[in-house]
Design a protein around this motif. Structure first.
Motif, PDB file in Angstrom:
ATOM      1  N   ASN A  42       0.804  -1.215   0.000  1.00 49.09           N
ATOM      2  CA  ASN A  42       0.000   0.000   0.000  1.00 49.09           C
ATOM      3  C   ASN A  42       0.847   1.280   0.000  1.00 49.09           C
ATOM      4  N   GLU A  43       1.860   1.317   0.838  1.00 49.13           N
ATOM      5  CA  GLU A  43       2.703   2.510   0.942  1.00 49.13           C
ATOM      6  C   GLU A  43       3.426   2.792  -0.381  1.00 49.13           C
TER       7      GLU A  43
ATOM      8  N   ARG B 117       0.965   4.198  -2.880  1.00 50.22           N
ATOM      9  CA  ARG B 117       0.644   5.600  -2.587  1.00 50.22           C
ATOM     10  C   ARG B 117       1.727   6.531  -3.127  1.00 50.22           C
TER      11      ARG B 117
ATOM     12  N   ASN C  37       0.827   9.164  -6.117  1.00 46.40           N
ATOM     13  CA  ASN C  37       1.048  10.597  -5.840  1.00 46.40           C
ATOM     14  C   ASN C  37       2.045  11.196  -6.818  1.00 46.40           C
TER      15      ASN C  37
ATOM     16  N   ASP D  54      -8.168   1.269  -0.205  1.00 47.55           N
ATOM     17  CA  ASP D  54      -8.268   2.588   0.449  1.00 47.55           C
ATOM     18  C   ASP D  54      -7.500   3.692  -0.283  1.00 47.55           C
ATOM     19  N   LEU D  55      -6.958   3.388  -1.464  1.00 50.51           N
ATOM     20  CA  LEU D  55      -6.111   4.369  -2.147  1.00 50.51           C
ATOM     21  C   LEU D  55      -6.879   5.623  -2.560  1.00 50.51           C
ATOM     22  N   CYS D  56      -8.162   5.445  -2.875  1.00 48.49           N
ATOM     23  CA  CYS D  56      -8.979   6.605  -3.248  1.00 48.49           C
ATOM     24  C   CYS D  56      -9.107   7.597  -2.089  1.00 48.49           C
ATOM     25  N   ASP D  57      -8.985   7.088  -0.884  1.00 48.91           N
ATOM     26  CA  ASP D  57      -9.112   7.952   0.296  1.00 48.91           C
ATOM     27  C   ASP D  57      -7.772   8.558   0.711  1.00 48.91           C
ATOM     28  N   SER D  58      -6.652   7.908   0.312  1.00 49.81           N
ATOM     29  CA  SER D  58      -5.345   8.356   0.802  1.00 49.81           C
ATOM     30  C   SER D  58      -4.502   9.067  -0.256  1.00 49.81           C
ATOM     31  N   VAL D  59      -4.919   9.022  -1.524  1.00 52.23           N
ATOM     32  CA  VAL D  59      -4.181   9.701  -2.599  1.00 52.23           C
ATOM     33  C   VAL D  59      -5.032  10.864  -3.091  1.00 52.23           C
ATOM     34  N   GLU D  60      -4.529  12.071  -2.929  1.00 49.21           N
ATOM     35  CA  GLU D  60      -5.325  13.282  -3.184  1.00 49.21           C
ATOM     36  C   GLU D  60      -5.825  13.380  -4.623  1.00 49.21           C
TER      37      GLU D  60
END
Length: 514
Positions: A92-93, A96, A100, A119-125
């Protein structure tokens, strides 16, 4: 070099005019004609457009081998957007960071990757939508299922907006240190590889490829997925490399003519108990190997096993779109990766970038339309890699009087012991000639007396589990100078490898340093 198309969507459109009813893709029990595939691509392009994807946007694919992967790539190209195929085995990291870095607007993924991608949609702007090729862990305004999205989109006949020098794809290198770098590859870069490959292999519309290596890899992406469309051929998609028997079965049943692989696959193939009818009645005319060097032992065994097909070694890297050199059919040289492909130039140079004489070892540099546009968001790395149009490959090589290239080693793998250059590949090849050694990896470690010394990690062949490191050292002394004998030999169950079977020496170096 003259280019017949501005982009590979245009290449597909023209192929449909010539062979509308010809099957282009086989996958499991399904098959798709050129016309059916184009229709899927057009609907996918419209669906992505409705999600807000426009020219120069980036669309990431963390996606298994599938029709959805291929049709997405062509749809993204039609919109003038940029595909970013990403290794499906990252965490995941790492995802991200890459998302980004490239500013991905949309992610296409599958449920098998959900643990790392959900969860990438929530953590990548920058990421606005995640499209799932099978089933979504949740369905809301950010998550949608691929087929539902595509089926709901009414196709509109928009012309392709991707031009020859537009960036078409970004391949993220694995990175030996620090974060991976995004190699920006244009339509021109990719097209140059397709034209050169067709010329080198004498490819025709009758040729059929098999795609079992991961599609996110540059070699698979360009030479195994896009190239069949260019030659008006066809290909077989294998969703997973395991079980290996599926690859054998589909190669035979679908009458595959071009089989591309990496050393790990070919080592497995010559060790497999292949049925007699496969050996006698397969349709393979050409095996092509890339990724890393084949050992002499593997080449010899392959030649005696498959007598009606040729094995051709090639060389490339993501920064070169990716193919640089491949042996010509009927004129291959053992342990060489062949002369450069049509339209490309190569040289071997010293530390000052001065060309070395024939037969001398130095760094291989490449010039031609295959050379990437640069590294995304990394001008310093781009300027370090490209000098006056020449790409520094980081590989040690020599070139013979016929222009054939021999890869000696990676510059970063070179071991200098008491001022003497030691090439790990030479030691590895010698070790793999021993009947007990299945695979070997040699690295250098610091030594207070010599500066560096070689050490080895090996996998043993079945039936040789009791072979000791001292016995292997003793056998090597007959073939190698004393300073090349590994100081230590460690037997491991499995060496760490990339998705394409290349040994990850940086992991071994970290292990030896700890």
């Amino acid at each position: 070099m003259t280019y017949p198309y501005d982009n590979f969507y245009g290449m597909l459109s023209e192929a449909v005019e010539t062979y509308p009813r010809k099957t282009v893709i086989f996958i499991e029990t399904k098959k798709y004609t050129y016309r059916e595939f184009l229709e899927r691509v057009d609907r996918t392009a419209r669906a992505l457009e409705l999600l807000g994807v426009t020219k120069n946007d980036t669309v990431a694919l963390i996606c298994p081998n599938s029709v959805e992967f291929v049709q997405s790539v062509f749809a993204i190209n039609k919109l003038g957007a940029i595909s970013v195929p990403i290794n499906t085995m990252l965490k995941n990291e790492e995802y991200r960071y890459i998302l980004n870095d490239c500013g991905a607007k949309v992610l296409i993924t599958g449920s098998k990757m959900a643990k790392e991608t959900a969860d990438l949609c929530d953590s990548v702007e920058s990421l606005r939508h995640t499209i799932w090729i099978d089933r979504a862990p949740r369905e809301d305004h950010k998550h949608t299922v691929f087929d539902e999205m595509v089926n709901a989109a009414l196709h509109t006949h928009l012309s392709a907006s991707s031009h020859l020098d537009d960036t078409a794809v970004i391949f993220y290198t694995s990175g030996t240190t620090g974060h991976p770098k995004g190699a920006m590859i244009s339509n021109r870069n990719l097209m140059s590889n397709l034209i050169a490959a067709q010329e080198r292999f004498n490819l025709t519309p009758r040729d059929r490829f098999i795609v079992y290596l991961p599609m996110f890899h540059s070699f698979t992406f360009a030479i195994m997925v896009i190239l069949p469309f260019f030659i008006r051929g066809s290909f077989v998609i294998i969703p997973s490399i395991l079980p290996f028997s599926t690859i054998i079965k589909q190669t035979f049943l679908k009458r595959v003519t071009i089989f591309m692989g990496v050393p790990d696959i070919y080592n497995a193939l010559i060790r497999a108990k292949l049925p007699w009818y496969f050996l006698w009645f397969n349709s393979i005319r050409c095996f092509i190997s890339g990724g890393s060097a084949l050992s002499r032992d593997t080449l010899d065994k392959f030649e005696s096993t498959f007598r009606r097909a040729v094995m051709l070694e090639g060389y490339g890297l993501s920064e070169c779109s990716p193919a640089v050199a491949i042996n010509p059919i009927g004129r291959q040289k053992t342990l060489s990766v062949g002369p450069p492909l049509y339209g490309y130039e190569v040289k071997v140079v010293d530390d000052e970038m001065l060309e070395l004489p024939i037969g001398e070892v130095g760094e291989l540099i490449v010039r031609g339309d295959c050379v990437m546009q640069g590294y995304l968001n990394n001008l310093a790395a781009t300027e370090e890699a490209i000098h006056n149009g020449w790409l520094r490959t980081g590989d040690m090589a020599k070139i013979d009087e016929d222009g054939y290239i021999y890869i000696v080693d990676r510059i970063k793998d070179l071991i200098i012991s008491k001022g003497i250059n030691i090439y790990p590949r030479q030691i590895e090849e010698q070790m793999m000639l021993l009947p007990s050694v299945k695979l070997a990896a040699v690295i250098g470690i610091s030594d207070p007396h010599s500066g560096e010394v070689p050490i080895a990690y090996i996998e043993l062949e079945e039936g040789y589990e009791k072979t000791s490191p001292s016995q292997i050292k003793s056998e090597l002394k007959e073939h190698l100078a004393a300073f090349k004998i590994p100081k230590t030999i460690t037997v491991v169950e499995s060496l760490p490898k990339t998705a394409t079977g290349k040994v990850l020496k940086r992991i071994l170096k970290d292990k030896s340093a700890s």
